[in-house]
Design a protein around this motif. Sequence first.
Motif, short mmCIF file in Angstrom:
data_model
loop_
_atom_site.label_atom_id
_atom_site.label_comp_id
_atom_site.label_asym_id
_atom_site.label_seq_id
_atom_site.Cartn_x
_atom_site.Cartn_y
_atom_site.Cartn_z
N ILE A 29 10.47 10.53 9.14
CA ILE A 29 9.72 10.60 7.83
C ILE A 29 10.24 9.34 6.93
CG2 ILE A 29 10.19 12.00 5.68
CD1 ILE A 29 11.48 14.72 6.94
N LYS A 30 10.54 8.52 7.58
CA LYS A 30 11.32 6.82 7.48
C LYS A 30 10.04 6.42 7.71
CE LYS A 30 16.52 7.78 7.56
NZ LYS A 30 17.69 6.92 8.42
N ALA A 31 9.42 6.41 9.06
CA ALA A 31 8.67 5.57 9.13
C ALA A 31 7.10 5.48 8.27
CB ALA A 31 7.98 5.84 10.65
N ARG A 32 7.02 7.32 7.67
CA ARG A 32 6.06 7.77 7.24
C ARG A 32 5.63 7.78 5.55
NH1 ARG A 32 1.22 8.10 8.53
NH2 ARG A 32 0.54 9.26 6.86
N LEU A 33 7.18 6.99 5.24
CA LEU A 33 7.83 6.82 3.89
C LEU A 33 7.03 5.09 4.25
CD1 LEU A 33 10.70 8.55 2.78
CD2 LEU A 33 8.37 8.59 1.68
N GLY A 34 7.46 4.63 4.53
CA GLY A 34 7.68 2.66 4.83
C GLY A 34 6.15 3.26 5.45
N GLN A 35 5.46 3.55 5.48
CA GLN A 35 3.81 3.09 5.63
C GLN A 35 3.21 2.95 4.09
OE1 GLN A 35 2.30 5.69 8.63
NE2 GLN A 35 3.02 4.44 9.62
N GLY A 36 3.84 4.52 3.98
CA GLY A 36 3.67 4.04 2.15
C GLY A 36 3.69 2.78 1.33
N SER A 37 5.15 2.69 1.35
CA SER A 37 4.61 1.18 0.57
C SER A 37 3.85 0.09 1.05
CB SER A 37 6.24 0.86 0.79
OG SER A 37 6.54 0.85 1.81
N PHE A 38 3.87 -0.05 2.67
CA PHE A 38 2.64 -1.00 2.78
C PHE A 38 1.77 -0.11 2.81
CE2 PHE A 38 -0.21 -1.36 6.54
CZ PHE A 38 -0.67 -3.26 7.25
N ARG A 39 1.18 0.71 2.76
CA ARG A 39 -0.30 0.80 2.11
C ARG A 39 -0.77 0.28 0.58
NH1 ARG A 39 -4.92 3.67 2.31
NH2 ARG A 39 -6.27 4.63 -0.08
N GLN A 40 -0.08 0.91 -0.58
CA GLN A 40 0.19 0.17 -1.50
C GLN A 40 0.16 -0.99 -1.63
OE1 GLN A 40 -0.14 3.12 -3.72
NE2 GLN A 40 -0.31 0.78 -5.58
N ASN A 41 0.78 -2.20 -1.18
CA ASN A 41 1.56 -3.47 -0.91
C ASN A 41 -0.38 -4.01 -0.65
OD1 ASN A 41 3.89 -3.56 -2.03
ND2 ASN A 41 4.77 -3.31 -0.24
N VAL A 42 -0.63 -3.24 0.60
CA VAL A 42 -1.82 -4.03 1.09
C VAL A 42 -2.92 -3.76 0.43
CG1 VAL A 42 -3.52 -3.33 2.90
CG2 VAL A 42 -0.81 -4.20 4.06
N LEU B 243 5.79 -3.77 8.12
CA LEU B 243 5.73 -3.16 7.08
C LEU B 243 5.12 -4.88 6.05
CD1 LEU B 243 9.00 -0.87 6.28
CD2 LEU B 243 6.24 -0.30 6.30
N ASP B 244 5.32 -5.83 6.60
CA ASP B 244 4.26 -7.05 5.76
C ASP B 244 3.29 -6.86 5.17
OD1 ASP B 244 3.59 -9.24 5.22
OD2 ASP B 244 4.54 -10.28 7.60
N GLN B 245 3.00 -6.82 4.64
CA GLN B 245 1.52 -6.83 3.92
C GLN B 245 0.28 -7.71 4.59
OE1 GLN B 245 2.71 -7.09 -0.07
NE2 GLN B 245 1.61 -9.01 -0.74
N HIS B 246 0.40 -8.52 4.62
CA HIS B 246 0.20 -9.49 5.21
C HIS B 246 -0.33 -9.29 6.57
CE1 HIS B 246 2.46 -12.59 2.17
NE2 HIS B 246 0.52 -12.13 1.82
N ASN B 247 0.45 -8.89 7.27
CA ASN B 247 -0.33 -7.96 8.34
C ASN B 247 -1.04 -7.22 8.13
OD1 ASN B 247 -0.05 -6.92 11.15
ND2 ASN B 247 1.27 -5.79 11.19
N GLY B 248 -1.72 -6.31 7.28
CA GLY B 248 -3.12 -5.71 7.00
C GLY B 248 -3.58 -5.48 6.36
N LEU B 249 -4.88 -4.75 6.40
CA LEU B 249 -5.91 -4.69 5.76
C LEU B 249 -6.38 -3.27 4.89
CD1 LEU B 249 -8.38 -6.41 8.15
CD2 LEU B 249 -7.89 -8.04 6.09
N MET B 250 -7.06 -3.53 4.07
CA MET B 250 -7.82 -1.95 3.37
C MET B 250 -8.84 -2.31 3.95
SD MET B 250 -4.94 -1.14 2.14
CE MET B 250 -5.74 1.10 1.54
N LEU B 251 -9.72 -1.29 5.39
CA LEU B 251 -10.57 -1.21 5.45
C LEU B 251 -11.52 0.38 5.56
CD1 LEU B 251 -9.86 -2.74 8.63
CD2 LEU B 251 -10.79 -3.97 6.84
#
Length: 165
Positions: free
Chosen positions: A45-58, A94-102
């Motif tokens: 659950i914590k991991a998925r919540l973190g992914q939600g903030s990751f997604r929003q930041n990316v 969770l680093d937004q710089h480790n992400g892309l919206m594809l």
Amino acid sequence: MAWCAEIPNFQAASALSLKSDIDELEKCLASKTDPEKRTEIETLIKARLGQGSFRQNVLEQYPSCPLTGLDIQPLLIASHIKPWRDCNDDNERLDQHNGLMLAPNIDALFDSGLITFESDGKIRISKRLSKENLLRLGISPDAALEIHTDSEKYFKWHRKEIFKP
């Protein structure tokens, strides 16, 4: 995860799937009494919540797919440049710089190592992809994206560890 049949196959594809996954995990958590299994579900659950903030930041950084221009948010995938499983810690995960919206097809190509990006943002295409398939996928060999300085270390890792020349 045979211990809980209700746990879905996780993908950070959209905000809707994040909410759905968290709801399913919470239902599963409510039905478990074994402390070890509860701890594992709470961690998910914590991991998925973190992914939600990751997604929003990316998404703030890339409101659309930088290659296709697709801007339909539910279809965009918050893709890790250095995959979650290979990250050293939550700071990388969770680093937004480790992400892309594809777009989904671009995400699949990137995750499977059939494309990557040079430090100047120019696309690098695996020889495993034919010109015909590039055309079918709508990918230009001249495509490029703007790479943030803080993202370069992740792209360098992707080129070395994931990309299949």
